[in-house]
Design a protein around this motif. Structure first.
Motif, PDB file in Angstrom:
ATOM      1  N   ASP A 123       0.931  -1.138  -0.048  1.00  0.00           N
ATOM      2  CA  ASP A 123       0.092  -0.066   0.136  1.00  0.00           C
ATOM      3  C   ASP A 123       0.841   1.180   0.060  1.00  0.00           C
ATOM      4  N   ARG A 124       1.853   1.329   0.991  1.00  0.00           N
ATOM      5  CA  ARG A 124       2.849   2.477   0.903  1.00  0.00           C
ATOM      6  C   ARG A 124       4.453   1.873   0.630  1.00  0.00           C
ATOM      7  N   GLY A 125       4.496   1.599  -0.542  1.00  0.00           N
ATOM      8  CA  GLY A 125       5.769   1.375  -0.745  1.00  0.00           C
ATOM      9  C   GLY A 125       6.109  -0.216  -1.394  1.00  0.00           C
ATOM     10  N   ALA A 126       7.222  -0.793  -1.088  1.00  0.00           N
ATOM     11  CA  ALA A 126       7.448  -2.101  -1.584  1.00  0.00           C
ATOM     12  C   ALA A 126       8.250  -2.952  -0.806  1.00  0.00           C
ATOM     13  N   TYR A 127       8.289  -4.222  -0.921  1.00  0.00           N
ATOM     14  CA  TYR A 127       8.933  -5.155  -0.098  1.00  0.00           C
ATOM     15  C   TYR A 127       9.721  -5.836  -1.007  1.00  0.00           C
ATOM     16  N   VAL A 128      11.134  -5.656  -0.635  1.00  0.00           N
ATOM     17  CA  VAL A 128      12.058  -6.408  -1.725  1.00  0.00           C
ATOM     18  C   VAL A 128      12.766  -7.681  -0.772  1.00  0.00           C
ATOM     19  N   SER A 129      12.955  -8.783  -1.596  1.00  0.00           N
ATOM     20  CA  SER A 129      13.514  -9.824  -1.141  1.00  0.00           C
ATOM     21  C   SER A 129      14.827 -10.249  -2.079  1.00  0.00           C
ATOM     22  N   VAL A 130      16.002 -10.399  -1.635  1.00  0.00           N
ATOM     23  CA  VAL A 130      17.109 -10.802  -2.361  1.00  0.00           C
ATOM     24  C   VAL A 130      17.397 -12.372  -2.434  1.00  0.00           C
ATOM     25  N   TYR A 131      17.324 -13.011  -3.366  1.00  0.00           N
ATOM     26  CA  TYR A 131      17.616 -14.625  -3.381  1.00  0.00           C
ATOM     27  C   TYR A 131      19.247 -14.781  -3.732  1.00  0.00           C
ATOM     28  N   ARG A 132      19.819 -13.656  -4.684  1.00  0.00           N
ATOM     29  CA  ARG A 132      21.073 -13.916  -4.818  1.00  0.00           C
ATOM     30  C   ARG A 132      21.603 -12.752  -5.288  1.00  0.00           C
ATOM     31  N   GLY A 133      22.783 -12.461  -5.100  1.00  0.00           N
ATOM     32  CA  GLY A 133      23.443 -11.044  -5.251  1.00  0.00           C
ATOM     33  C   GLY A 133      23.292  -9.996  -4.359  1.00  0.00           C
ATOM     34  N   LYS A 134      23.168  -8.652  -4.858  1.00  0.00           N
ATOM     35  CA  LYS A 134      22.790  -7.508  -4.201  1.00  0.00           C
ATOM     36  C   LYS A 134      22.037  -6.927  -5.195  1.00  0.00           C
ATOM     37  N   VAL A 135      20.946  -5.985  -4.359  1.00  0.00           N
ATOM     38  CA  VAL A 135      20.219  -4.960  -5.107  1.00  0.00           C
ATOM     39  C   VAL A 135      20.564  -3.669  -4.294  1.00  0.00           C
ATOM     40  N   GLN A 136      20.488  -2.567  -4.852  1.00  0.00           N
ATOM     41  CA  GLN A 136      20.444  -1.134  -4.321  1.00  0.00           C
ATOM     42  C   GLN A 136      19.304  -0.417  -4.163  1.00  0.00           C
ATOM     43  N   VAL A 137      18.745  -0.190  -3.286  1.00  0.00           N
ATOM     44  CA  VAL A 137      17.317   0.230  -3.231  1.00  0.00           C
ATOM     45  C   VAL A 137      17.563   1.800  -2.774  1.00  0.00           C
ATOM     46  N   ARG A 138      16.644   2.628  -3.657  1.00  0.00           N
ATOM     47  CA  ARG A 138      16.719   4.125  -3.108  1.00  0.00           C
ATOM     48  C   ARG A 138      15.119   4.750  -3.035  1.00  0.00           C
ATOM     49  N   TRP A 139      15.285   5.370  -2.234  1.00  0.00           N
ATOM     50  CA  TRP A 139      13.861   6.093  -2.000  1.00  0.00           C
ATOM     51  C   TRP A 139      13.850   7.519  -1.575  1.00  0.00           C
ATOM     52  N   PRO A 140      13.004   8.499  -1.777  1.00  0.00           N
ATOM     53  CA  PRO A 140      13.223   9.763  -1.404  1.00  0.00           C
ATOM     54  C   PRO A 140      13.587   9.782   0.312  1.00  0.00           C
ATOM     55  N   GLY A 141      14.865  10.343   0.479  1.00  0.00           N
ATOM     56  CA  GLY A 141      15.546  10.252   1.544  1.00  0.00           C
ATOM     57  C   GLY A 141      16.238   9.294   2.286  1.00  0.00           C
ATOM     58  N   GLY A 142      16.667   8.458   1.182  1.00  0.00           N
ATOM     59  CA  GLY A 142      17.529   7.222   1.798  1.00  0.00           C
ATOM     60  C   GLY A 142      18.048   6.520   0.832  1.00  0.00           C
ATOM     61  N   GLU A 143      18.847   5.310   1.068  1.00  0.00           N
ATOM     62  CA  GLU A 143      19.049   4.272   0.119  1.00  0.00           C
ATOM     63  C   GLU A 143      19.741   3.127   0.951  1.00  0.00           C
ATOM     64  N   ARG A 144      19.859   1.928   0.354  1.00  0.00           N
ATOM     65  CA  ARG A 144      20.349   0.936   1.321  1.00  0.00           C
ATOM     66  C   ARG A 144      20.976  -0.109   0.255  1.00  0.00           C
ATOM     67  N   VAL A 145      21.668  -0.998   0.446  1.00  0.00           N
ATOM     68  CA  VAL A 145      22.039  -2.069  -0.369  1.00  0.00           C
ATOM     69  C   VAL A 145      21.679  -3.554   0.535  1.00  0.00           C
ATOM     70  N   LEU A 146      21.013  -4.306  -0.163  1.00  0.00           N
ATOM     71  CA  LEU A 146      20.355  -5.473   0.260  1.00  0.00           C
ATOM     72  C   LEU A 146      21.069  -6.528  -0.313  1.00  0.00           C
ATOM     73  N   ALA A 147      21.504  -7.507   0.478  1.00  0.00           N
ATOM     74  CA  ALA A 147      22.500  -8.601   0.028  1.00  0.00           C
ATOM     75  C   ALA A 147      21.649 -10.003   0.058  1.00  0.00           C
ATOM     76  N   GLU A 148      22.375 -11.034  -0.274  1.00  0.00           N
ATOM     77  CA  GLU A 148      21.827 -12.180  -0.511  1.00  0.00           C
ATOM     78  C   GLU A 148      21.209 -12.698   0.676  1.00  0.00           C
ATOM     79  N   GLY A 149      19.877 -13.055   0.732  1.00  0.00           N
ATOM     80  CA  GLY A 149      19.296 -13.617   2.175  1.00  0.00           C
ATOM     81  C   GLY A 149      18.514 -12.825   2.925  1.00  0.00           C
ATOM     82  N   GLN A 150      18.558 -11.327   2.365  1.00  0.00           N
ATOM     83  CA  GLN A 150      17.937 -10.119   2.982  1.00  0.00           C
ATOM     84  C   GLN A 150      16.638  -9.723   2.531  1.00  0.00           C
ATOM     85  N   THR A 151      15.672  -9.291   3.259  1.00  0.00           N
ATOM     86  CA  THR A 151      14.513  -8.579   2.890  1.00  0.00           C
ATOM     87  C   THR A 151      14.329  -7.146   3.645  1.00  0.00           C
ATOM     88  N   ALA A 152      13.480  -6.666   3.136  1.00  0.00           N
ATOM     89  CA  ALA A 152      13.132  -5.299   3.754  1.00  0.00           C
ATOM     90  C   ALA A 152      11.803  -4.542   3.162  1.00  0.00           C
TER      91      ALA A 152
END
Lengths: 167, 377
Positions: free
Chosen positions: B155-184
């Motif tokens: 409803d207000r955003g997104a839920y990201v799960s990383v199965y392999r490798g890494k993703v970088q997530v940016r949003w107004p006001g912040g950024e973060r790298v999620l690695a394998e096995g992480q969710t947020a």
């Protein structure tokens, strides 16, 4: 020449991080420790940047730090693997998508053979045969004499040939 | 193959690919700066402005039509199931249910940009240092640094799960790298430490966190502690999150998301054994939850690589496939189950698993290790 001031750290990082990463990856054969390695190299470099008088020597100086740090990592990994605390690497993972299955297998085999070498010999072999560096440059990067480089290369070559001939 | 410098070997080495791009440089520069600051060895403050300008310049550059080389642009087609997209570089986007929708924003030489307009999608990306792969969800930008991940609209955003490798997530006001096995969840809600209760304040200044009790977690905690735990854990400040957790285990409610956060906080702060009860609870109590396969997979990795319990690890990896037989983790789980079985001395099982892997994934990325652990070499 003007010394490189601390204010230039970001520029130095941005210009040379990929170079440091490439050397580290080729020596280690795995990507999972690469971020740590690059950070460690530049943290060490940060301490010495102000003392660097010749900006032209920056790249080879970074290479020397990279090699030193990589050797430490290799030794640590070897100890961890000895005690079963480190998983063996799928070396073929660092191949690009255009590599054939045979090429991936050869790359993995070569790296698994390199695992058997002392870290210093492994570094010299990779710098020579993968990175294509000259003997003089390798001597400078490894902070040793040219004859030491040649000796290490001979030893590495002999061990690898024995190892790979069994396959 | 007797000569290690033979043409074949040298040719193979030419295929080494260094996946190092501008985003990875910036991430590592930021982390290196943080470490330097923590080390107290620099008098120069980090120039956030420079970083901002760098990022802004990069984004602007990417958005300039002239900066893209149409000649190298991959093609894209709808896949045969009608539930996803396939790109000519091998990457794919798969929609997970009928209500999910994804639209193509750009497919160019230097960038593939997709927008998830509804539901959930899984993205399997073939790394290409010359091209970015980005998924947009409203103001949230998920940029691929690795290869396989899932994005779910909320409803207000997104839920990201990383199965392999890494993703970088940016949003107004912040950024973060999620690695394998992480969710947020994103955007992350920032709940900086405010007026904490005295008891909790004491618990957070202890230099080393004690081991968590393996008991079920049910003791209620003050809302401020829960918010703080979640904020710390979702921002990747695992050591602090773990200290909050050990001081007040009730900060974790019984939901799968909180349990996953607690497991992340424990294992990523150096307490892998303490992470396992949380993961086991997810697998036991929330088997139909999307996080269950990831929880089982993470459990297997901890048991295998960090706790030296290969037999249990093999069972955990087997569970991944049982929960979701054709899921994104299935091939990796099968490969690692093979390895775990071999390490547990279950040679016959390892061989059978390796045969299954080779038959099902003849060009799988773990083929080599599977052959080794299946004793085919």
């Amino acid at each position: 020449m003007a010394p490189v001031g601390p204010v230039d750290f970001d520029r130095v990082f941005r210009e040379h991080a990929a170079y440091v990463a490439a050397i580290g990856l080729k020596i280690m054969g795995r990507d999972d420790d690469l971020d740590d390695l690059v950070q460690e190299v530049f943290i060490e470099a940060h301490r010495g940047l102000r003392r660097l008088r010749d900006p032209g020597a920056l790249k080879s100086w970074l290479a020397r730090i990279t090699v030193r740090r990589t050797i430490r990592k290799l030794r640590r990994t070897r100890v961890l693997m000895l005690f079963g605390l480190e998983a063996p690497s799928d070396y073929a993972e660092i191949a690009d998508t255009s590599a054939t299955p045979d090429e991936r297998a050869q790359m993995a085999l070569a790296y698994r053979s390199l695992e058997r070498l002392p870290a210093a010999e492994r570094v010299v072999w990779v710098l020579r045969h993968v990175e294509g560096e000259s003997l003089d440059d390798i001597a400078q990067i490894c902070a040793c004499s040219k004859s030491t480089v040649q000796r290490r290369l001979r030893l590495a070559q002999k061990t690898l040939a024995q190892r790979m001939s069994h396959v | 193959m007797s000569d290690p410098t033979s043409e074949g070997v040298e040719k193979a080495f030419r295929h080494i690919q260094v996946n190092w791009d501008v985003a990875r440089t910036e991430d590592n520069l930021r982390l290196a700066r943080q470490k330097i600051r923590r080390g107290g060895r620099t008098r120069i403050a980090v120039s956030a402005l420079l970083l901002g300008v760098g990022i802004a310049t990069g984004v602007s550059y990417r958005l300039l039509p002239g900066a893209r080389e149409a000649a190298r642009a991959p093609s894209v087609v709808e896949d045969s199931s009608g539930h996803g997209l396939r790109f000519s570089d091998g990457s794919s986007a798969r929609l997970l249910d009928d209500r999910s929708q994804v639209e193509v924003v750009a497919v160019a030489a230097r960038a593939i940009d997709l927008r998830l307009t509804a539901g959930r999608g899984e993205f399997d990306v073939v790394p290409d240092p010359g091209r970015t792969f980005t998924v947009l969800v409203d103001g949230i930008v998920v940029r691929v640094l690795g290869t396989r991940f899932r994005v779910e609209r909320e409803d207000r955003g997104a839920y990201v799960s990383v199965y392999r490798g890494k993703v970088q997530v940016r949003w107004p006001g912040g950024e973060r790298v999620l690695a394998e096995g992480q969710t947020a969840h994103f955007p992350e809600e920032v709940a900086e430490p405010q007026a904490l209760p005295e008891a909790e304040r004491t618990s957070t200044v202890e230099p080393a966190a004690p081991a968590l009790p393996a008991a079920e977690i049910s003791r209620p905690a003050a809302p401020v502690s829960r918010a703080r735990f979640r904020a710390l854990a979702t921002r990747g400040r695992y050591a602090e999150a773990y200290r909050v957790l050990t001081g007040a285990p009730g900060v974790v409610d019984s939901g799968a998301e909180d349990l996953m956060l607690a497991a992340d906080a424990a294992r990523l702060s150096g307490h892998p054994a303490e992470a396992t009860p949380y993961l086991e609870r997810i697998v036991r109590q929330y088997r139909s939850d999307v996080r269950a396969p990831l929880a089982a997979f993470t459990l297997g990795r901890i048991l295998l690589y960090e706790l030296g319990r290969p037999a249990e690890a093999a069972d955990a990896f087997a569970l991944v496939r049982k929960i979701l037989p054709e899921g994104p983790l299935s091939s990796d789980a099968l490969a690692r189950e093979t390895e775990a079985a071999y390490r547990a001395g279950q040679r016959e099982r390892a061989r059978g698993l390796a045969e299954a892997y080779m038959a099902k994934y003849p060009t799988g990325r773990r083929l080599e290790s599977v052959r080794r652990y299946g004793q085919f070499e």
